[in-house]
Design a protein around this motif. Structure first.
Motif, PDB file in Angstrom:
ATOM      1  N   UNK A 297       0.824  -1.207   0.000  1.00  9.96           N
ATOM      2  CA  UNK A 297       0.000   0.000   0.000  1.00  9.96           C
ATOM      3  C   UNK A 297       0.862   1.263   0.000  1.00  9.96           C
ATOM      4  N   UNK A 298       1.954   1.246   0.748  1.00 11.22           N
ATOM      5  CA  UNK A 298       2.835   2.424   0.801  1.00 11.22           C
ATOM      6  C   UNK A 298       3.624   2.613  -0.485  1.00 11.22           C
ATOM      7  N   UNK A 299       3.917   1.516  -1.172  1.00  9.60           N
ATOM      8  CA  UNK A 299       4.794   1.590  -2.348  1.00  9.60           C
ATOM      9  C   UNK A 299       4.054   1.617  -3.674  1.00  9.60           C
ATOM     10  N   UNK A 300       2.759   1.352  -3.647  1.00 10.18           N
ATOM     11  CA  UNK A 300       1.978   1.314  -4.890  1.00 10.18           C
ATOM     12  C   UNK A 300       0.787   2.261  -4.745  1.00 10.18           C
ATOM     13  N   UNK A 301       0.868   3.382  -5.406  1.00 12.10           N
ATOM     14  CA  UNK A 301      -0.188   4.392  -5.288  1.00 12.10           C
ATOM     15  C   UNK A 301      -1.504   3.931  -5.914  1.00 12.10           C
ATOM     16  N   UNK A 302      -1.447   2.862  -6.694  1.00 15.23           N
ATOM     17  CA  UNK A 302      -2.649   2.333  -7.351  1.00 15.23           C
ATOM     18  C   UNK A 302      -3.178   1.075  -6.669  1.00 15.23           C
ATOM     19  N   UNK A 303      -2.819   0.903  -5.400  1.00 13.90           N
ATOM     20  CA  UNK A 303      -3.300  -0.247  -4.626  1.00 13.90           C
ATOM     21  C   UNK A 303      -4.546   0.135  -3.847  1.00 13.90           C
ATOM     22  N   UNK A 304      -5.554  -0.749  -3.879  1.00 17.21           N
ATOM     23  CA  UNK A 304      -6.717  -0.559  -3.017  1.00 17.21           C
ATOM     24  C   UNK A 304      -7.136  -1.897  -2.428  1.00 17.21           C
ATOM     25  N   UNK A 305      -7.643  -1.826  -1.204  1.00 14.48           N
ATOM     26  CA  UNK A 305      -8.010  -3.030  -0.464  1.00 14.48           C
ATOM     27  C   UNK A 305      -9.421  -2.885   0.073  1.00 14.48           C
ATOM     28  N   UNK A 306     -10.200  -3.965  -0.032  1.00 15.94           N
ATOM     29  CA  UNK A 306     -11.559  -3.980   0.497  1.00 15.94           C
ATOM     30  C   UNK A 306     -11.724  -5.198   1.396  1.00 15.94           C
ATOM     31  N   UNK A 307     -12.236  -4.981   2.593  1.00 20.32           N
ATOM     32  CA  UNK A 307     -12.572  -6.066   3.503  1.00 20.32           C
ATOM     33  C   UNK A 307     -14.036  -6.420   3.278  1.00 20.32           C
ATOM     34  N   UNK A 308     -14.280  -7.681   2.919  1.00 22.58           N
ATOM     35  CA  UNK A 308     -15.635  -8.101   2.575  1.00 22.58           C
ATOM     36  C   UNK A 308     -16.053  -9.265   3.461  1.00 22.58           C
ATOM     37  N   UNK A 309     -17.332  -9.329   3.825  1.00 22.91           N
ATOM     38  CA  UNK A 309     -17.804 -10.468   4.618  1.00 22.91           C
ATOM     39  C   UNK A 309     -17.767 -11.744   3.787  1.00 22.91           C
ATOM     40  N   UNK A 310     -17.374 -12.833   4.417  1.00 25.53           N
ATOM     41  CA  UNK A 310     -17.339 -14.094   3.685  1.00 25.53           C
ATOM     42  C   UNK A 310     -16.118 -14.913   4.013  1.00 25.53           C
ATOM     43  N   UNK A 311     -16.093 -16.115   3.487  1.00 25.12           N
ATOM     44  CA  UNK A 311     -15.000 -17.048   3.733  1.00 25.12           C
ATOM     45  C   UNK A 311     -13.882 -16.856   2.705  1.00 25.12           C
ATOM     46  N   UNK A 312     -12.886 -17.706   2.800  1.00 29.60           N
ATOM     47  CA  UNK A 312     -11.753 -17.678   1.866  1.00 29.60           C
ATOM     48  C   UNK A 312     -12.229 -17.784   0.414  1.00 29.60           C
ATOM     49  N   UNK A 313     -13.367 -18.424   0.184  1.00 30.09           N
ATOM     50  CA  UNK A 313     -13.922 -18.582  -1.163  1.00 30.09           C
ATOM     51  C   UNK A 313     -15.095 -17.635  -1.402  1.00 30.09           C
ATOM     52  N   UNK A 314     -14.967 -16.405  -0.934  1.00 24.46           N
ATOM     53  CA  UNK A 314     -16.063 -15.440  -1.063  1.00 24.46           C
ATOM     54  C   UNK A 314     -16.423 -15.190  -2.527  1.00 24.46           C
ATOM     55  N   UNK A 315     -15.439 -15.230  -3.418  1.00 24.03           N
ATOM     56  CA  UNK A 315     -15.696 -14.990  -4.847  1.00 24.03           C
ATOM     57  C   UNK A 315     -16.564 -16.080  -5.451  1.00 24.03           C
TER      58      UNK A 315
END
Length: 338
Positions: A297-315
């Motif tokens: 996150x500090x080294x890549x200005x184009x990084x974004x992270x989302x915390x989503x409800x669900x298990x390891x296989x949320x997708x």
């Protein structure tokens, strides 16, 4: 302009195999994939490699360069079946089965699987299809492979989307040292059983076994999706089924890497990156994984992270939770029209 994936005039196309001779991509046929959205068409293909073939599913327009979708350990290309119909309305998706998984060829007898072979496979696929860039959609083991490729070849990738992993989880080195001797014995034993059927189950029993084997990360319904490419009926008992992936995969030696090396590698990740952390998953939650996520996150200005409800296989279980974020990410970076 994106390069074509397949020939206009036939159902096969010559590609270079990454070494010397041209090879032909086989079985490019139009089918309707059996998914939660069966009206969306896709194509099953086989991509020749030196040890056999890589099986894959192409969703969407074959005239454009697709997003390469990579599954997790002991899963298969079916992991993207629920999400692919949603995303392929905007971008084509090529979901592959890694070697030994799904419908892809196993490594030859006597050989074993190594995690750094997976980013090398991404490179081979780029060469096969003569892609100018690689776009990645990844989960778990596939995410680790994708980050390794994106960091090793930062000029060869335009974006990287990862679900619930970026790097391998931190290892208890004492546990690794204790596990290696047993794993090597198990690998040698598995080498002698490659032509034998594993334990047999009824269809519903196998779905429950798959569900429990993932610590309930994969729902029963999602397990049945993965079983379409990951199970086969017994030759002796047609009403029974077995897990058809290569049993040697259970004993992959996850070689620990030095933390300075991992940090050096991830600092090279510069492409637009979208990361989903499943809040009900135990993975990528150790102190080092969190620290490395913050380094990215500090080294890549184009990084974004989302915390989503669900298990390891949320997708796989809940694609609707991540699809809006993917769409917004692709529009933000001009990979989709606003």
């Amino acid at each position: 302009m994106a390069k074509r994936l397949f020939s206009r005039s036939s159902t096969s196309l010559l590609f270079f195999n990454g070494f010397t001779n041209p090879v032909k991509t086989q079985i490019v046929k139009h089918i309707h994939c059996d998914t939660i959205k069966p009206e969306v068409p896709c194509k099953e293909i086989k991509i020749p490699v030196q040890w056999g073939h890589i099986s894959a599913k192409l969703w969407g327009d074959e005239n454009e360069r697709p997003i390469l979708a990579l599954h997790g350990w002991q899963d298969n290309a079916g992991t993207w079946d629920p999400l692919a119909p949603l995303l392929s309305k905007h971008k084509s998706i090529l979901a592959i089965d890694f070697p030994g998984h799904g419908l892809s060829s196993w490594f030859p007898p006597g050989m074993h699987y190594y995690s750094w072979e997976l980013p090398r496979l991404i490179l081979l696929l780029k060469e096969y299809f003569k892609w100018d860039k690689v776009s990645l959609l990844c989960h778990s083991m596939g995410s680790i492979a994708g980050l390794r490729f994106a960091s090793s070849y930062p000029e060869e990738i335009d974006f990287y989307i990862a679900v619930d992993s970026l790097i391998a989880d931190d290892y208890d080195l004492d546990l690794v040292a204790r596990t290696y001797p047993k794993n090597m014995l198990n690998v040698n034993l598995a080498q002698t059983r490659l032509d034998q059927e594993p334990p047999l189950y009824t269809y519903d029993e196998l779905a429950k076994v798959w569900h429990m084997g993932t610590r309930k990360s994969v729902s029963i319904d999602s397990a049945k999706i993965l079983m379409k490419r990951g199970s086969k009926p017994s030759k002796k008992y047609p009403n029974k089924f077995f897990v058809s992936r290569d049993a040697r995969l259970k004993y992959i030696l996850f070689t620990p890497e030095s933390k300075p090396f991992v940090e050096t590698l991830i600092k090279k990740l510069k492409c637009p990156t979208l990361y989903f952390k499943a809040v009900d998953s135990p993975y990528a939650s150790d102190e080092f994984s969190v620290e490395m996520r913050e380094v990215i996150e500090r080294n890549n200005e184009n990084f974004e992270c989302h915390f989503v409800p669900g298990t390891h296989h949320v997708h796989l279980n809940n694609p609707e939770l991540i699809m809006p974020h993917i769409s917004q990410f692709l529009k933000k970076h001009n990979f989709l029209p606003s």
